[in-house]
Design an enzyme around this catalytic site. Structure first.
Site, PDB file in Angstrom:
ATOM      1  N   GLU A   1       7.725  15.804   0.305  1.00 18.11           N
ATOM      2  CA  GLU A   1       7.581  15.369  -1.550  1.00 18.11           C
ATOM      3  C   GLU A   1       7.504  16.139  -2.191  1.00 18.11           C
ATOM      4  OE1 GLU A   1       3.917  13.955  -0.132  1.00 18.11           O
ATOM      5  OE2 GLU A   1       2.891  15.830   0.400  1.00 18.11           O
TER       6      GLU A   1
ATOM      7  N   ARG B 258      -0.744  12.923   9.697  1.00 22.09           N
ATOM      8  CA  ARG B 258      -0.868  13.844   8.689  1.00 22.09           C
ATOM      9  C   ARG B 258      -1.771  14.352   8.146  1.00 22.09           C
ATOM     10  NH1 ARG B 258       0.228  11.883   2.756  1.00 22.09           N
ATOM     11  NH2 ARG B 258      -1.496  11.356   2.345  1.00 22.09           N
TER      12      ARG B 258
ATOM     13  N   ARG C 179      -3.321   8.126   7.163  1.00 22.55           N
ATOM     14  CA  ARG C 179      -3.307   9.491   6.616  1.00 22.55           C
ATOM     15  C   ARG C 179      -5.106  10.015   6.333  1.00 22.55           C
ATOM     16  NH1 ARG C 179      -0.349   5.424   2.493  1.00 22.55           N
ATOM     17  NH2 ARG C 179       0.469   6.507   0.739  1.00 22.55           N
TER      18      ARG C 179
ATOM     19  N   ASN D 206       5.966   9.517  -3.174  1.00 22.26           N
ATOM     20  CA  ASN D 206       5.376   8.679  -3.908  1.00 22.26           C
ATOM     21  C   ASN D 206       5.187  10.186  -4.977  1.00 22.26           C
ATOM     22  OD1 ASN D 206       4.776   6.250  -2.479  1.00 22.26           O
ATOM     23  ND2 ASN D 206       3.126   6.744  -2.130  1.00 22.26           N
ATOM     24  N   ASP D 207       4.690  11.237  -3.508  1.00 22.15           N
ATOM     25  CA  ASP D 207       4.461  12.745  -4.798  1.00 22.15           C
ATOM     26  C   ASP D 207       6.083  12.714  -5.661  1.00 22.15           C
ATOM     27  OD1 ASP D 207       2.141  13.104  -5.156  1.00 22.15           O
ATOM     28  OD2 ASP D 207       2.232  13.389  -2.857  1.00 22.15           O
TER      29      ASP D 207
ATOM     30  N   HIS E 291     -11.643   1.168  -6.928  1.00 25.43           N
ATOM     31  CA  HIS E 291     -11.729   0.049  -5.782  1.00 25.43           C
ATOM     32  C   HIS E 291     -11.172  -1.118  -5.517  1.00 25.43           C
ATOM     33  CE1 HIS E 291     -14.958   3.961  -4.370  1.00 25.43           C
ATOM     34  NE2 HIS E 291     -13.917   3.960  -3.772  1.00 25.43           N
TER      35      HIS E 291
ATOM     36  N   ARG F 254       1.654   9.729 -11.554  1.00 26.87           N
ATOM     37  CA  ARG F 254       1.848   8.901 -10.569  1.00 26.87           C
ATOM     38  C   ARG F 254       0.060   8.388 -10.930  1.00 26.87           C
ATOM     39  NH1 ARG F 254       1.170  10.573  -4.602  1.00 26.87           N
ATOM     40  NH2 ARG F 254       0.120   8.601  -4.300  1.00 26.87           N
TER      41      ARG F 254
ATOM     42  N   CYS G 268       7.867   7.376   3.567  1.00 28.43           N
ATOM     43  CA  CYS G 268       6.633   6.831   4.047  1.00 28.43           C
ATOM     44  C   CYS G 268       6.080   6.850   2.989  1.00 28.43           C
ATOM     45  CB  CYS G 268       6.003   7.707   4.814  1.00 28.43           C
ATOM     46  SG  CYS G 268       5.384   9.131   4.349  1.00 28.43           S
TER      47      CYS G 268
HETATM   48  C1  PEP Z   1       3.852   9.897  -0.696  1.00 24.32           C
HETATM   49  O1  PEP Z   1       3.366  11.289  -1.414  1.00 24.32           O
HETATM   50  O2  PEP Z   1       5.203   9.360  -0.790  1.00 24.32           O
HETATM   51  C2  PEP Z   1       2.581   9.312   0.288  1.00 24.32           C
HETATM   52  C3  PEP Z   1       3.381   9.136   1.211  1.00 24.32           C
HETATM   53  O3  PEP Z   1       1.414  10.287   0.439  1.00 24.32           O
HETATM   54  P1  PEP Z   1       0.639  10.125  -0.429  1.00 24.32           P
HETATM   55  O4  PEP Z   1       0.787   9.369  -1.590  1.00 24.32           O
HETATM   56  O5  PEP Z   1      -0.550  10.007   0.428  1.00 24.32           O
HETATM   57  O6  PEP Z   1       0.462  11.092  -1.451  1.00 24.32           O
HETATM   58 MG    MG Z   2       2.232  11.983  -1.586  1.00 26.00          MG
END
Ligand code: PEP
Ligand code: MG
Length: 574
Positions: free
Chosen positions: A435, A337, A301, A458-459, A194, A469, A506
């Site tokens: 993703e 989302r 999100r 990210n994913d 956190h 990750r 994103c």
């Molecule tokens: C991603 O996976 O890049 C994304 C924007 O979603 P999150 O980070 O919430 O998984």
């Molecule tokens: Mg994601």
């Protein structure tokens, strides 16, 4: 003597100042046996200590300073919930009675038992909560021992201080708003803790996971905090201090200059317009997004409405939240989302027994398995579409079957609103997140059925490179510049152009200024990122000539070898 400590750079920039030690050391709990006639009074003393901490947390909750990060309230809520848990607030009473021991000892024993339970949890995020348990227990212990609480912090005008703590709790973070620290460093804290999340939203240079900083640093020591490299230099030599002073002044000047770009158009040197949108977690983040000049919300999100609670938010509650964002953004687009829980974002109502949660029943998979949850959310989203420019985004699509099922449910939700005579915008765009590598490779089929695509890098990186990750042990292998990752991004952008469907990024790549020009060169025109990064990315956009970057980006795509990729990236960023 000068020395340096290495940890995780959590929030960017440099800070130079004198160490201010935060008195947060673990209190030693005394142990003694009570006379039987004193046991009930001891139980009452324990209950009073718990009550005083509860009041302290309630006080913090009602006096959250203006501008405090949106997550703070949720974190105080988590501490209140931990405090209310019978493991912490009731079981020590049983121990006092059973063993006729003092309250401090009973609490310390119960805390250790509880923390041991958290340590055996596989899920990273939940395991991190053991720090929250420790922080709450420490507060009760201090109340029991008549501890005066934290030493008063020095006022902001006494020069720049760097806060040095073993650990910091979210409620400690309130003080950051009242005392202008230049930065902070802690011994504990993982990247998903956190405190790390809050540090990022406060945008203060900070380094965490330093292990022994609190023990090795003395009050008043000169410190350099390099939040970019994750390094702390203690008692630096004059030459190093001078070097960092220069870097720091430069950085401060740049931050100041960036503010001036807030209302400048986000246009490249060759006249192309680039949409810079904000990622938000809660409706209250809209203020920051607007403050940084966001052209819209590129990723809300929505799962943050579902966390830290035992029940599910109902349709009306969700509708209010989505409408607040849609209205707050004044006709700017708002991409919301649908629920993306599972993996590192766990919710209490979902029993996650996946062997590998990142590959398990998460996001759209969960929503299709629990259509009622999905339908409720979709109805709330369409209801909000009447009040602003809402767009719906589906996470974690892997196959067209999933997309068809989701679209059928979306159609059903629309039908039910029509029958009930509830107003909504039937043209609300529906998009999908790319993703998963399979979805990137099949982007054309997805794009044909959807209004827009959004690359969740990210994913996408996690799944393309098979790197968790959230796992520190493989963090050094997490590489956005891997040729496999870049070709999936490039392919998706090309499909978008061919079919005339907007594609955004994103994930964190969108807010990384080292990658802005490369992404522009690959043809990206819509970025969505944490609002704190928006102006720095805009600066890059305004300095870029896409016509010149495109051939270099193509060259980088063909490069293959990491050294060659770095070489071309340097040319792109020159
Ligand atoms: C991603 O996976 O890049 C994304 C924007 O979603 P999150 O980070 O919430 O998984
Ligand atoms: Mg994601």
């Amino acid at each position: 003597m000068s020395f340096s400590l290495h940890g995780i750079g959590v929030s960017g920039g440099y800070a130079i100042g004198r160490a201010q030690l935060y008195s947060h050391e673990r209190l030693e709990a005394p142990h003694y046996i009570l006379r039987p006639e004193h046991v009930e009074a001891e139980v009452a003393r324990f209950a009073a200590a718990v009550e005083s901490v509860r009041e302290e947390l309630q006080g913090l909750q009602t006096h959250i300073p203006e501008g405090a990060p949106a997550e703070l309230s949720a974190f105080i809520e988590v501490h209140t919930l931990i405090l209310s848990d019978s493991m912490l607030s009731e079981l020590p009473k049983r121990l006092i009675r059973a063993e006729q021991c003092n309250a401090e000892w009973a609490l310390a024993r119960q805390t250790e038992a509880l923390i041991a339970q958290f340590e055996s949890i596989d899920d990273d995020y939940l395991r991190e909560r053991r720090h929250d348990v420790r922080q709450v227990a420490d507060k009760v212990l201090k109340a029991l021992m008549g501890h005066p609480g934290h030493a008063p912090l020095r006022a902001a005008d006494e020069g720049e201080s760097i806060l040095v703590a073993h650990d910091l709790s979210p409620s400690d973070m309130v003080l950051f708003k009242r005392h202008a620290f230049a930065g902070f460093i802690t011994d504990l804290g993982g990247t998903t803790s956190h405190t790390a999340i809050l540090a990022r939203s406060l945008n203060l240079p900070s380094v965490m996971a330093l292990h022994n900083a609190r023990a090795m640093i003395r009050e008043g020591d000169w410190l350099i905090v390099d939040g970019i490299a994750g390094v702390v230099i203690v008692d630096p030599d004059p030459a190093i201090l001078e070097e960092y002073r220069l870097r720091h002044n430069q950085w401060r000047l740049e931050q100041k200059k960036l503010r001036r770009l807030k209302s400048s158009p986000s246009t490249t040197l060759d006249g192309g317009h680039v949409d810079l949108m904000a990622n938000i977690d809660l409706p209250s983040d809209v203020k920051q997004a607007l403050g940084e000049g966001a052209a819209g919300i590129g990723l809300f999100r929505s799962e943050f409405l579902f966390l830290n609670r035992a029940d599910l938010p109902g349709e009306d509650e969700q509708f209010e939240a989505y409408r607040t964002v849609a209205r707050g953004m004044n006709e700017r687009p708002v991409v919301i989302r649908t629920l993306d829980v599972g993996a590192d974002k766990s919710v209490r109502w979902m029993e996650d027994s996946s062997v590998n949660p990142a590959l398990g029943l998460r996001a759209i998979r969960l929503c299709l398995a629990e259509p009622q949850i999905f339908l409720t959310q979709i109805r709330a989203l369409y209801r909000a579409s009447h009040y602003g420019k809402v767009q719906i985004l589906l996470p974690m699509l892997a196959s067209l079957n999933e997309l068809d099922q989701a679209l059928a449910l979306i159609g059903a939700a629309r039908g039910s609103l029509r029958v009930a005579g509830i107003p909504f915008d039937p043209d609300t765009p529906v998009g999908g997140m790319i993703e998963i590598p399979a979805a990137a490779l099949a982007a054309e089929w997805f794009a044909r059925k959807l209004d827009f695509l959004s690359l969740g890098t990210n994913d996408l990186i996690q799944y393309t490179l098979a790197i968790d990750r959230t796992d520190d042990a493989v963090a050094h292998l997490y590489d956005p510049l891997n040729p496999g990752v870049l070709s999936l991004i490039e392919h998706t952008l090309r499909v978008g152009r061919k079919l005339g469907k907007p594609v955004s990024v994103c994930g964190e790549m969108a807010g990384d200024t080292r990658l802005t020009r490369l992404l522009l060169g690959l043809g990206l025109t819509r970025f969505s990122m944490h609002p704190a990064h928006l102006l720095a990315v805009k600066q890059q956009v305004m300095r870029s000539h896409v016509g010149e970057l495109a051939p270099l980006a193509r060259k980088l795509l063909r490069a293959g070898r990491p050294e060659r990729i770095q070489e071309i990236l340097a040319r792109i960023n020159a």
